[in-house]
Design a protein around this motif. Structure first.
Motif, PDB file in Angstrom:
ATOM      1  N   MET A  72      46.108  45.032  26.872  1.00  0.00           N
ATOM      2  CA  MET A  72      46.716  43.974  27.660  1.00  0.00           C
ATOM      3  C   MET A  72      46.590  42.618  26.987  1.00  0.00           C
ATOM      4  SD  MET A  72      45.784  45.269  31.521  1.00  0.00           S
ATOM      5  CE  MET A  72      44.113  45.774  31.113  1.00  0.00           C
ATOM      6  N   GLN A 122      52.008  49.523  26.843  1.00  0.00           N
ATOM      7  CA  GLN A 122      51.979  48.087  27.096  1.00  0.00           C
ATOM      8  C   GLN A 122      52.979  47.360  26.212  1.00  0.00           C
ATOM      9  OE1 GLN A 122      50.083  46.680  29.510  1.00  0.00           O
ATOM     10  NE2 GLN A 122      50.932  44.644  29.102  1.00  0.00           N
ATOM     11  N   ARG A 318      50.940  45.187  33.744  1.00  0.00           N
ATOM     12  CA  ARG A 318      49.858  45.804  32.964  1.00  0.00           C
ATOM     13  C   ARG A 318      50.024  47.324  32.930  1.00  0.00           C
ATOM     14  NH1 ARG A 318      44.156  43.111  33.538  1.00  0.00           N
ATOM     15  NH2 ARG A 318      44.639  40.927  33.813  1.00  0.00           N
ATOM     16  N   ARG A 321      47.041  49.532  32.011  1.00  0.00           N
ATOM     17  CA  ARG A 321      45.984  49.791  32.993  1.00  0.00           C
ATOM     18  C   ARG A 321      46.236  51.103  33.726  1.00  0.00           C
ATOM     19  NH1 ARG A 321      44.565  46.237  38.399  1.00  0.00           N
ATOM     20  NH2 ARG A 321      42.325  46.643  38.450  1.00  0.00           N
TER      21      ARG A 321
END
Length: 400
Positions: A72, A122, A318, A321
Protein backbone atom coordinates in the motif's frame (compact mmCIF):
# COMPACT_ATOMS: atom_id res chain seq x y z
CA UNK A 1 -2.33 8.98 -13.41
CA UNK A 2 -1.67 9.58 -17.12
CA UNK A 3 -4.54 8.20 -19.25
CA UNK A 4 -2.02 6.52 -21.57
CA UNK A 5 -0.73 4.53 -18.61
CA UNK A 6 -4.26 3.56 -17.62
CA UNK A 7 -4.92 2.49 -21.21
CA UNK A 8 -1.98 0.09 -21.18
CA UNK A 9 -3.62 -2.19 -18.64
CA UNK A 10 -2.74 -5.25 -20.70
CA UNK A 11 0.99 -4.52 -20.35
CA UNK A 12 0.69 -4.14 -16.58
CA UNK A 13 -1.35 -7.35 -16.36
CA UNK A 14 1.09 -9.28 -18.58
CA UNK A 15 4.13 -8.11 -16.61
CA UNK A 16 2.39 -8.88 -13.35
CA UNK A 17 1.58 -12.35 -14.67
CA UNK A 18 5.25 -12.84 -15.56
CA UNK A 19 6.40 -11.94 -12.06
CA UNK A 20 3.72 -14.19 -10.53
CA UNK A 21 4.86 -17.02 -12.83
CA UNK A 22 8.40 -16.59 -11.52
CA UNK A 23 7.41 -16.39 -7.86
CA UNK A 24 4.89 -19.22 -7.83
CA UNK A 25 5.77 -21.51 -10.74
CA UNK A 26 9.53 -21.54 -10.14
CA UNK A 27 10.29 -20.15 -6.68
CA UNK A 28 7.46 -21.87 -4.76
CA UNK A 29 5.89 -24.85 -6.51
CA UNK A 30 8.82 -26.29 -8.49
CA UNK A 31 10.32 -27.57 -5.23
CA UNK A 32 7.75 -30.36 -5.11
CA UNK A 33 8.65 -31.55 -8.60
CA UNK A 34 12.29 -32.12 -7.63
CA UNK A 35 11.94 -33.65 -4.17
CA UNK A 36 13.38 -37.03 -5.27
CA UNK A 37 16.50 -35.31 -6.67
CA UNK A 38 16.92 -33.11 -3.61
CA UNK A 39 16.58 -36.13 -1.34
CA UNK A 40 19.28 -37.96 -3.28
CA UNK A 41 21.68 -35.00 -3.28
CA UNK A 42 21.36 -34.06 0.38
CA UNK A 43 20.46 -37.46 1.81
CA UNK A 44 17.12 -36.19 3.09
CA UNK A 45 14.65 -38.23 5.08
CA UNK A 46 10.90 -37.77 4.61
CA UNK A 47 10.85 -35.61 7.74
CA UNK A 48 13.67 -33.40 6.39
CA UNK A 49 11.80 -32.97 3.10
CA UNK A 50 8.80 -31.80 5.09
CA UNK A 51 10.93 -29.39 7.13
CA UNK A 52 12.33 -27.83 3.96
CA UNK A 53 8.81 -27.52 2.55
CA UNK A 54 7.84 -25.85 5.81
CA UNK A 55 10.64 -23.31 5.36
CA UNK A 56 9.15 -22.34 2.01
CA UNK A 57 5.74 -21.96 3.61
CA UNK A 58 7.23 -19.91 6.46
CA UNK A 59 8.89 -17.58 3.96
CA UNK A 60 5.60 -17.26 2.12
CA UNK A 61 3.80 -16.33 5.33
CA UNK A 62 6.42 -13.71 6.20
CA UNK A 63 6.19 -12.19 2.73
CA UNK A 64 2.41 -12.10 2.89
CA UNK A 65 2.44 -10.31 6.24
CA UNK A 66 5.05 -7.79 5.12
CA UNK A 67 3.15 -7.09 1.90
CA UNK A 68 0.14 -5.90 3.89
CA UNK A 69 2.07 -2.71 4.60
CA UNK A 70 4.61 -2.40 1.78
CA UNK A 71 2.14 -2.94 -1.07
CA UNK A 72 0.00 0.00 0.00
CA UNK A 73 2.98 2.32 0.42
CA UNK A 74 4.96 1.23 -2.66
CA UNK A 75 3.07 -1.23 -4.86
CA UNK A 76 5.60 -1.12 -7.70
CA UNK A 77 8.51 -1.55 -5.30
CA UNK A 78 6.78 -4.53 -3.68
CA UNK A 79 6.39 -6.27 -7.05
CA UNK A 80 10.02 -5.59 -7.96
CA UNK A 81 11.12 -6.77 -4.52
CA UNK A 82 9.17 -10.01 -4.92
CA UNK A 83 10.90 -10.73 -8.23
CA UNK A 84 14.33 -9.91 -6.81
CA UNK A 85 13.78 -12.11 -3.73
CA UNK A 86 12.61 -14.99 -5.90
CA UNK A 87 15.68 -14.68 -8.14
CA UNK A 88 18.02 -14.46 -5.14
CA UNK A 89 16.39 -17.44 -3.44
CA UNK A 90 16.60 -19.56 -6.58
CA UNK A 91 20.25 -18.58 -6.99
CA UNK A 92 21.10 -19.61 -3.42
CA UNK A 93 19.37 -22.95 -3.92
CA UNK A 94 21.49 -23.60 -7.01
CA UNK A 95 24.78 -23.08 -5.14
CA UNK A 96 26.77 -26.21 -4.14
CA UNK A 97 26.95 -24.97 -0.55
CA UNK A 98 24.96 -27.52 1.46
CA UNK A 99 21.46 -27.91 2.76
CA UNK A 100 21.60 -24.87 5.10
CA UNK A 101 22.14 -22.44 2.20
CA UNK A 102 19.54 -24.36 0.19
CA UNK A 103 17.04 -23.88 3.02
CA UNK A 104 17.83 -20.15 3.23
CA UNK A 105 17.14 -19.91 -0.49
CA UNK A 106 13.79 -21.62 0.01
CA UNK A 107 12.82 -19.03 2.64
CA UNK A 108 13.73 -16.09 0.38
CA UNK A 109 12.00 -17.64 -2.64
CA UNK A 110 8.88 -18.28 -0.54
CA UNK A 111 8.92 -14.68 0.72
CA UNK A 112 8.92 -13.47 -2.88
CA UNK A 113 5.77 -15.51 -3.53
CA UNK A 114 4.14 -14.00 -0.44
CA UNK A 115 4.85 -10.45 -1.59
CA UNK A 116 3.83 -10.73 -5.21
CA UNK A 117 0.03 -11.11 -5.35
CA UNK A 118 -0.85 -8.25 -2.97
CA UNK A 119 1.71 -6.05 -4.75
CA UNK A 120 0.36 -6.80 -8.22
CA UNK A 121 -3.26 -6.36 -7.05
CA UNK A 122 -2.47 -2.99 -5.47
CA UNK A 123 -0.52 -1.78 -8.50
CA UNK A 124 -3.32 -2.72 -10.88
CA UNK A 125 -5.81 -1.01 -8.58
CA UNK A 126 -3.76 2.19 -8.67
CA UNK A 127 -2.84 2.29 -12.35
CA UNK A 128 -5.71 0.82 -14.40
CA UNK A 129 -9.09 2.26 -15.27
CA UNK A 130 -12.16 0.97 -13.47
CA UNK A 131 -13.69 -0.47 -16.65
CA UNK A 132 -10.84 -2.92 -17.22
CA UNK A 133 -9.59 -3.45 -13.67
CA UNK A 134 -11.45 -6.74 -13.13
CA UNK A 135 -9.99 -8.24 -16.31
CA UNK A 136 -6.52 -6.99 -15.47
CA UNK A 137 -6.63 -8.59 -12.00
CA UNK A 138 -7.77 -12.01 -13.20
CA UNK A 139 -5.38 -12.13 -16.17
CA UNK A 140 -2.42 -11.19 -13.99
CA UNK A 141 -3.37 -13.92 -11.52
CA UNK A 142 -3.05 -16.58 -14.26
CA UNK A 143 0.72 -16.18 -14.06
CA UNK A 144 0.71 -19.07 -11.59
CA UNK A 145 -0.60 -21.35 -14.34
CA UNK A 146 2.02 -20.04 -16.76
CA UNK A 147 4.78 -20.84 -14.27
CA UNK A 148 3.42 -24.32 -13.60
CA UNK A 149 3.25 -25.10 -17.31
CA UNK A 150 6.76 -23.78 -17.91
CA UNK A 151 8.28 -25.87 -15.11
CA UNK A 152 6.25 -29.05 -15.61
CA UNK A 153 8.70 -30.94 -17.82
CA UNK A 154 11.94 -29.71 -16.23
CA UNK A 155 12.29 -32.82 -14.00
CA UNK A 156 12.54 -34.91 -17.18
CA UNK A 157 15.58 -32.97 -18.43
CA UNK A 158 18.94 -34.72 -18.41
CA UNK A 159 20.66 -31.77 -16.72
CA UNK A 160 21.33 -31.84 -12.99
CA UNK A 161 18.93 -29.88 -10.83
CA UNK A 162 21.56 -27.21 -9.90
CA UNK A 163 21.86 -26.29 -13.56
CA UNK A 164 18.08 -26.10 -13.90
CA UNK A 165 17.86 -23.93 -10.79
CA UNK A 166 20.57 -21.67 -12.19
CA UNK A 167 18.43 -21.17 -15.29
CA UNK A 168 15.45 -20.42 -13.06
CA UNK A 169 17.53 -17.79 -11.22
CA UNK A 170 18.69 -16.25 -14.52
CA UNK A 171 15.08 -16.05 -15.68
CA UNK A 172 14.31 -14.37 -12.36
CA UNK A 173 16.94 -11.69 -12.97
CA UNK A 174 15.60 -11.14 -16.49
CA UNK A 175 12.00 -10.90 -15.23
CA UNK A 176 13.05 -8.38 -12.56
CA UNK A 177 14.67 -6.23 -15.25
CA UNK A 178 11.60 -6.47 -17.50
CA UNK A 179 9.34 -5.48 -14.61
CA UNK A 180 11.61 -2.52 -13.80
CA UNK A 181 11.27 -1.18 -17.34
CA UNK A 182 7.59 -1.91 -17.99
CA UNK A 183 5.62 -1.57 -14.75
CA UNK A 184 3.92 1.82 -14.42
CA UNK A 185 4.77 4.24 -11.65
CA UNK A 186 1.69 5.22 -9.62
CA UNK A 187 1.22 8.89 -8.99
CA UNK A 188 2.31 10.24 -5.61
CA UNK A 189 -0.34 10.57 -2.98
CA UNK A 190 -1.04 10.17 0.70
CA UNK A 191 -1.79 6.78 2.17
CA UNK A 192 -5.59 6.28 2.19
CA UNK A 193 -7.41 6.13 5.48
CA UNK A 194 -7.97 2.62 6.86
CA UNK A 195 -11.16 0.93 5.68
CA UNK A 196 -13.45 -1.09 7.91
CA UNK A 197 -13.41 -4.89 7.85
CA UNK A 198 -17.16 -4.98 7.21
CA UNK A 199 -18.06 -7.79 4.81
CA UNK A 200 -14.71 -9.58 5.13
CA UNK A 201 -16.09 -12.80 6.68
CA UNK A 202 -17.73 -14.17 3.48
CA UNK A 203 -14.49 -13.62 1.55
CA UNK A 204 -12.55 -15.48 4.24
CA UNK A 205 -15.02 -18.37 4.19
CA UNK A 206 -14.73 -18.58 0.42
CA UNK A 207 -10.93 -18.47 0.56
CA UNK A 208 -10.65 -21.11 3.28
CA UNK A 209 -12.94 -23.36 1.24
CA UNK A 210 -10.65 -22.94 -1.78
CA UNK A 211 -7.72 -23.97 0.41
CA UNK A 212 -9.53 -26.99 1.86
CA UNK A 213 -10.72 -28.31 -1.51
CA UNK A 214 -7.50 -27.62 -3.44
CA UNK A 215 -5.04 -29.09 -0.91
CA UNK A 216 -5.83 -32.75 -1.68
CA UNK A 217 -5.30 -32.07 -5.38
CA UNK A 218 -1.97 -30.27 -4.96
CA UNK A 219 -0.70 -32.87 -2.50
CA UNK A 220 -2.13 -36.19 -3.61
CA UNK A 221 -3.25 -35.97 -7.26
CA UNK A 222 0.02 -37.45 -8.54
CA UNK A 223 -0.24 -40.31 -6.04
CA UNK A 224 -3.85 -40.91 -7.05
CA UNK A 225 -2.91 -41.01 -10.76
CA UNK A 226 -0.06 -43.43 -10.06
CA UNK A 227 -2.46 -45.56 -8.03
CA UNK A 228 -4.85 -45.54 -11.01
CA UNK A 229 -2.11 -46.91 -13.27
CA UNK A 230 -0.72 -43.79 -14.97
CA UNK A 231 3.03 -43.60 -15.56
CA UNK A 232 5.43 -40.71 -14.80
CA UNK A 233 5.14 -39.18 -18.28
CA UNK A 234 1.34 -39.13 -18.17
CA UNK A 235 1.46 -37.65 -14.67
CA UNK A 236 3.82 -34.93 -15.90
CA UNK A 237 1.43 -34.12 -18.75
CA UNK A 238 -1.34 -33.74 -16.18
CA UNK A 239 0.78 -31.26 -14.21
CA UNK A 240 1.46 -29.33 -17.41
CA UNK A 241 -2.27 -29.34 -18.18
CA UNK A 242 -3.04 -27.82 -14.77
CA UNK A 243 -0.75 -24.91 -15.62
CA UNK A 244 -1.76 -24.48 -19.26
CA UNK A 245 -5.48 -24.66 -18.52
CA UNK A 246 -4.91 -22.21 -15.69
CA UNK A 247 -4.43 -19.50 -18.29
CA UNK A 248 -8.14 -19.84 -19.07
CA UNK A 249 -8.81 -18.62 -15.55
CA UNK A 250 -8.21 -15.11 -16.85
CA UNK A 251 -11.59 -15.29 -18.57
CA UNK A 252 -13.20 -15.19 -15.12
CA UNK A 253 -12.82 -11.41 -15.10
CA UNK A 254 -14.86 -11.02 -18.28
CA UNK A 255 -17.45 -13.48 -16.90
CA UNK A 256 -17.71 -11.44 -13.69
CA UNK A 257 -18.23 -8.25 -15.71
CA UNK A 258 -20.93 -9.85 -17.84
CA UNK A 259 -22.80 -12.12 -15.43
CA UNK A 260 -21.81 -10.76 -12.03
CA UNK A 261 -19.16 -11.80 -9.53
CA UNK A 262 -21.42 -14.22 -7.65
CA UNK A 263 -22.55 -16.05 -10.80
CA UNK A 264 -18.99 -16.31 -12.11
CA UNK A 265 -17.76 -17.57 -8.75
CA UNK A 266 -20.48 -20.22 -8.43
CA UNK A 267 -19.91 -21.36 -12.00
CA UNK A 268 -16.21 -21.83 -11.31
CA UNK A 269 -16.97 -23.68 -8.07
CA UNK A 270 -19.31 -26.10 -9.86
CA UNK A 271 -16.70 -26.95 -12.50
CA UNK A 272 -14.07 -27.31 -9.76
CA UNK A 273 -16.28 -29.83 -7.95
CA UNK A 274 -16.68 -31.89 -11.11
CA UNK A 275 -12.97 -31.81 -11.94
CA UNK A 276 -11.96 -32.93 -8.46
CA UNK A 277 -14.60 -35.67 -8.30
CA UNK A 278 -13.30 -37.18 -11.55
CA UNK A 279 -10.29 -38.48 -9.61
CA UNK A 280 -12.75 -40.24 -7.33
CA UNK A 281 -13.73 -42.60 -10.15
CA UNK A 282 -12.35 -46.14 -9.81
CA UNK A 283 -10.51 -45.85 -13.15
CA UNK A 284 -10.38 -42.29 -14.53
CA UNK A 285 -7.91 -43.26 -17.26
CA UNK A 286 -5.64 -40.86 -19.11
CA UNK A 287 -8.55 -38.94 -20.67
CA UNK A 288 -10.31 -38.51 -17.32
CA UNK A 289 -7.07 -37.46 -15.65
CA UNK A 290 -6.37 -34.81 -18.29
CA UNK A 291 -9.93 -33.45 -18.12
CA UNK A 292 -9.69 -33.36 -14.33
CA UNK A 293 -6.34 -31.53 -14.50
CA UNK A 294 -7.70 -29.00 -16.99
CA UNK A 295 -10.78 -28.28 -14.88
CA UNK A 296 -8.75 -27.99 -11.71
CA UNK A 297 -6.16 -25.66 -13.25
CA UNK A 298 -8.71 -23.39 -14.92
CA UNK A 299 -11.01 -23.17 -11.91
CA UNK A 300 -8.25 -22.76 -9.31
CA UNK A 301 -6.88 -19.75 -11.20
CA UNK A 302 -10.41 -18.44 -11.79
CA UNK A 303 -11.41 -18.76 -8.14
CA UNK A 304 -8.23 -17.16 -6.80
CA UNK A 305 -8.53 -14.38 -9.39
CA UNK A 306 -12.13 -13.75 -8.40
CA UNK A 307 -11.00 -13.59 -4.76
CA UNK A 308 -8.74 -10.71 -5.78
CA UNK A 309 -11.69 -8.98 -7.49
CA UNK A 310 -13.81 -9.61 -4.38
CA UNK A 311 -11.06 -8.19 -2.15
CA UNK A 312 -10.75 -5.11 -4.36
CA UNK A 313 -14.48 -4.45 -4.01
CA UNK A 314 -14.25 -4.64 -0.24
CA UNK A 315 -11.15 -2.41 -0.10
CA UNK A 316 -11.23 -0.24 -3.22
CA UNK A 317 -8.39 2.01 -2.02
CA UNK A 318 -6.35 -0.83 -0.53
CA UNK A 319 -6.94 -4.00 -2.58
CA UNK A 320 -3.67 -5.44 -1.22
CA UNK A 321 -5.23 -5.51 2.25
CA UNK A 322 -8.09 -7.71 1.10
CA UNK A 323 -5.76 -9.95 -0.92
CA UNK A 324 -3.58 -10.55 2.15
CA UNK A 325 -6.62 -11.63 4.16
CA UNK A 326 -7.91 -13.80 1.33
CA UNK A 327 -4.64 -15.57 0.60
CA UNK A 328 -4.00 -16.06 4.32
CA UNK A 329 -7.37 -17.82 4.53
CA UNK A 330 -6.51 -19.92 1.49
CA UNK A 331 -3.18 -20.91 3.03
CA UNK A 332 -4.83 -21.77 6.34
CA UNK A 333 -7.31 -24.03 4.55
CA UNK A 334 -4.51 -25.82 2.69
CA UNK A 335 -2.44 -26.21 5.85
CA UNK A 336 -5.30 -27.89 7.70
CA UNK A 337 -6.64 -29.96 4.79
CA UNK A 338 -3.41 -31.62 3.60
CA UNK A 339 -2.76 -33.69 6.75
CA UNK A 340 -6.48 -34.41 7.16
CA UNK A 341 -6.68 -35.71 3.59
CA UNK A 342 -3.61 -37.86 4.17
CA UNK A 343 -5.08 -39.31 7.34
CA UNK A 344 -8.42 -39.97 5.64
CA UNK A 345 -6.70 -41.67 2.70
CA UNK A 346 -5.22 -44.30 5.00
CA UNK A 347 -8.72 -45.27 6.07
CA UNK A 348 -10.96 -44.83 3.03
CA UNK A 349 -8.50 -44.52 0.14
CA UNK A 350 -7.52 -41.61 -2.12
CA UNK A 351 -10.40 -42.17 -4.54
CA UNK A 352 -12.94 -41.61 -1.77
CA UNK A 353 -11.02 -38.55 -0.55
CA UNK A 354 -11.30 -36.93 -3.99
CA UNK A 355 -14.98 -37.82 -4.27
CA UNK A 356 -15.73 -36.26 -0.89
CA UNK A 357 -13.62 -33.20 -1.73
CA UNK A 358 -15.70 -32.68 -4.87
CA UNK A 359 -18.86 -32.75 -2.75
CA UNK A 360 -17.31 -30.30 -0.27
CA UNK A 361 -16.71 -27.83 -3.11
CA UNK A 362 -20.47 -27.63 -3.65
CA UNK A 363 -20.76 -25.97 -0.22
CA UNK A 364 -19.92 -22.78 -2.12
CA UNK A 365 -23.54 -22.72 -3.31
CA UNK A 366 -24.37 -21.34 0.12
CA UNK A 367 -23.39 -18.03 -1.53
CA UNK A 368 -26.91 -17.92 -2.92
CA UNK A 369 -27.66 -16.38 0.48
CA UNK A 370 -26.89 -12.65 0.12
CA UNK A 371 -25.02 -12.52 3.43
CA UNK A 372 -22.48 -15.06 2.12
CA UNK A 373 -22.24 -13.67 -1.41
CA UNK A 374 -19.66 -11.30 -2.89
CA UNK A 375 -20.56 -7.60 -2.71
CA UNK A 376 -22.04 -5.84 -5.73
CA UNK A 377 -19.91 -3.29 -7.59
CA UNK A 378 -19.86 0.25 -6.25
CA UNK A 379 -22.18 1.46 -9.02
CA UNK A 380 -24.76 -1.33 -8.58
CA UNK A 381 -27.38 1.10 -7.39
CA UNK A 382 -26.97 3.37 -10.42
CA UNK A 383 -27.16 0.90 -13.30
CA UNK A 384 -28.41 -2.54 -14.15
CA UNK A 385 -25.41 -4.36 -12.72
CA UNK A 386 -25.59 -8.14 -12.93
CA UNK A 387 -24.26 -8.23 -9.37
CA UNK A 388 -27.39 -6.75 -7.87
CA UNK A 389 -28.74 -9.11 -5.25
CA UNK A 390 -31.88 -7.39 -4.10
CA UNK A 391 -30.51 -7.11 -0.61
CA UNK A 392 -29.94 -3.98 1.40
CA UNK A 393 -26.20 -4.46 1.69
CA UNK A 394 -24.02 -1.43 1.02
CA UNK A 395 -21.88 -1.22 -2.10
CA UNK A 396 -18.25 -2.13 -1.68
CA UNK A 397 -16.26 0.49 0.08
CA UNK A 398 -19.20 2.38 1.58
CA UNK A 399 -19.02 0.67 4.96
CA UNK A 400 -15.80 2.37 5.94
Amino acid sequence: MDERVRGRWWLTAATGAGVIALCYGFARYAYGLFVPRFSETFGLTTVAVGVLGGLSTAGYGIGLLVSARTAMRAARGTVLGSAALAALGLGLMALPAGVAVFGAGLVLAGAGAGLVSPGVAQLIGETTGSRVRTRAQTWANTGTGLGLAASAFTPLLAFGWPAIWSVFAALGVAMTAIAWWTLPRPGAGSLPAPEALHGLAPLLVNSVLIGITSAPYWTFSSSRLTEAGLGPVATTWCWFTIGAAGLLGGLAGRAAERFGLRAANLGAWTLAAGGTALLGLPDPGVAGALVSSALFGATYMALTGLCIVWAARLFPARPARGVVWSFAGLGAGQTVASPLAGAAATGIGLAAVFGLTGLAALLAWSQLRPRLAPPPPADAGRGGSPDQTGSSRCPAGSAG
